[in-house]
Design an enzyme around this catalytic site. Structure first.
Site, PDB file in Angstrom:
ATOM      1  N   LYS A   5     -27.463   0.571  17.040  1.00 11.55           N
ATOM      2  CA  LYS A   5     -28.229   0.148  18.219  1.00 11.55           C
ATOM      3  C   LYS A   5     -27.619  -1.132  18.806  1.00 11.55           C
ATOM      4  CE  LYS A   5     -32.139   2.671  16.476  1.00 11.55           C
ATOM      5  NZ  LYS A   5     -33.324   2.752  15.631  1.00 11.55           N
TER       6      LYS A   5
ATOM      7  N   GLN B 217     -37.379  -1.511  13.052  1.00 13.24           N
ATOM      8  CA  GLN B 217     -36.770  -0.321  12.434  1.00 13.24           C
ATOM      9  C   GLN B 217     -37.730   0.322  11.429  1.00 13.24           C
ATOM     10  OE1 GLN B 217     -33.811   1.213  13.313  1.00 13.24           O
ATOM     11  NE2 GLN B 217     -34.461   2.811  11.891  1.00 13.24           N
TER      12      GLN B 217
ATOM     13  N   ASP C 260     -39.141   1.055  22.339  1.00 13.86           N
ATOM     14  CA  ASP C 260     -38.953   2.157  21.384  1.00 13.86           C
ATOM     15  C   ASP C 260     -40.164   3.104  21.418  1.00 13.86           C
ATOM     16  OD1 ASP C 260     -37.385   3.415  19.454  1.00 13.86           O
ATOM     17  OD2 ASP C 260     -38.350   2.376  17.781  1.00 13.86           O
TER      18      ASP C 260
END
Ligand code: NAP
Length: 279
Positions: A53, A97, A120
């Site tokens: 990322k 994450q 996200d």
């Protein structure tokens, strides 16, 4: 002729467009869009995803702030980090994450992310807004799949879409996104009875199970659209794709289909989060 839903090439061409828009934000505001990533613990796969990322941000000229926290981090420690990032005007997107170590209340931490920085698409608020057809950043994998379907002009209206998997980041938002586009949606999961018969009815099938080649090609009817969200070390997905390549309307290859669209969607949504600076 079968359409290959080529996520790799769409992600590449979108990166070129994202780079130009990043440049515009930088030139007009003097500010670089920045994605903050938080990695808790030592899971090597998670570390690799976070690295990928960060690399994607670099490729398009965006910044990335990598926060690495030890395994011993508590829910309160993590909430504090998220609060700091929420308040930091230099941060435009936040990625926590998944998965975090088991002792941490992951849902509480996801939901602490400011909606405006939830690039996200992990907060309950964002999910609720998306499901009501309101503006919100979508969870990156299903949003990436929707972008792929749109790019290749795959019609969804009235199609019977069967989504196998109901995780909060993939199956569930996928089903709602397809519903928002007027597909008729069935969601299957580990307790579904007669899975094969349900899949047989699918005009569009999404495999989001997490088991290599779990969905057999003979369960899928001819001319279906086949979306395989899975990716396993054996370089295969959740669907047996072999003869699907000849007899489907369209399919996502593994690798090179859904995978590249996920990170691409993350950086696109981070860019969009920074573009409010232009207004
Ligand atoms: P997950 O959280 O483990 O969810 C798996 C889902 O599959 C669950 O809803 C589960 O049902 C269902 N399932 C498990 N066994 C089943 C069975 N025998 N029959 C029917 N349904 C069954 O996984 P996930 O995070 O959604 O990921 C799914 C797949 O997508 C994985 O292969 C993963 O690697 C891949 N993925 C790819 C990306 C990407 O960037 N390309 C991103 C995320 C995930 P229950 O709810 O009943 O347990």
């Amino acid at each position: 002729m079968t359409i290959i839903l080529d996520g790799k090439s769409l992600a590449k061409s979108t990166e070129e467009e994202i780079s130009k828009r990043v440049e515009l934000v930088k030139n007009k505001t003097g500010i670089t869009p920045i994605l903050a990533t938080i990695l808790v613990g030592e899971d090597p796969a998670s570390a690799t995803y976070v690295k990928m990322k960060g690399n994607a941000c670099e490729r398009v000229g965006m910044g990335s702030l990598k926060i690495e926290l030890p395994e011993s981090t508590t829910t309160e420690d993590l909430l504090l980090e998220i609060a700091k990032l929420n308040q930091d005007p230099n941060i435009h997107g936040i990625l926590l994450q998944h998965p975090v170590p088991k002792h941490i209340e992951e849902r509480k931490c996801f939901d602490a992310i400011d909606l405006a920085k939830d690039v996200d698409g992990v907060t309950c608020l964002g999910f609720g807004r998306m499901s009501m057809g309101e503006n919100a950043y979508g969870s990156c994998t299903p949003e990436g799949i929707m972008r792929l379907l749109k790019h290749y002009k795959i019609s969804l209206q009235g199609r019977h879409a069967v989504v196998v998997g109901r995780s909060p980041i993939l199956g569930k938002p996928m089903a709602l996104m397809l519903l928002n586009e007027n597909a008729t949606v069935t969601i299957c999961h580990s307790k579904t009875k007669n899975l094969q018969q349900v899949i047989k009815q699918a005009d569009l099938i999404v495999g989001a199970v997490g088991i290599p080649k779990f969905i057999k090609s003979e369960w899928i009817k001819d001319n279906a659209v086949v979306i395989d969200a899975g990716y396993h070390p054996e370089k295969c997905g959740d669907i047996e794709l072999e003869d699907i390549k000849e007899r489907s309307e369209a399919y996502t290859p593994v690798p090179g289909g859904v995978g590249p669209m996920t990170i691409n969607t993350l950086i696109l949504q981070t860019l969009i989060a920074s573009e409010h600076l232009l207004k």
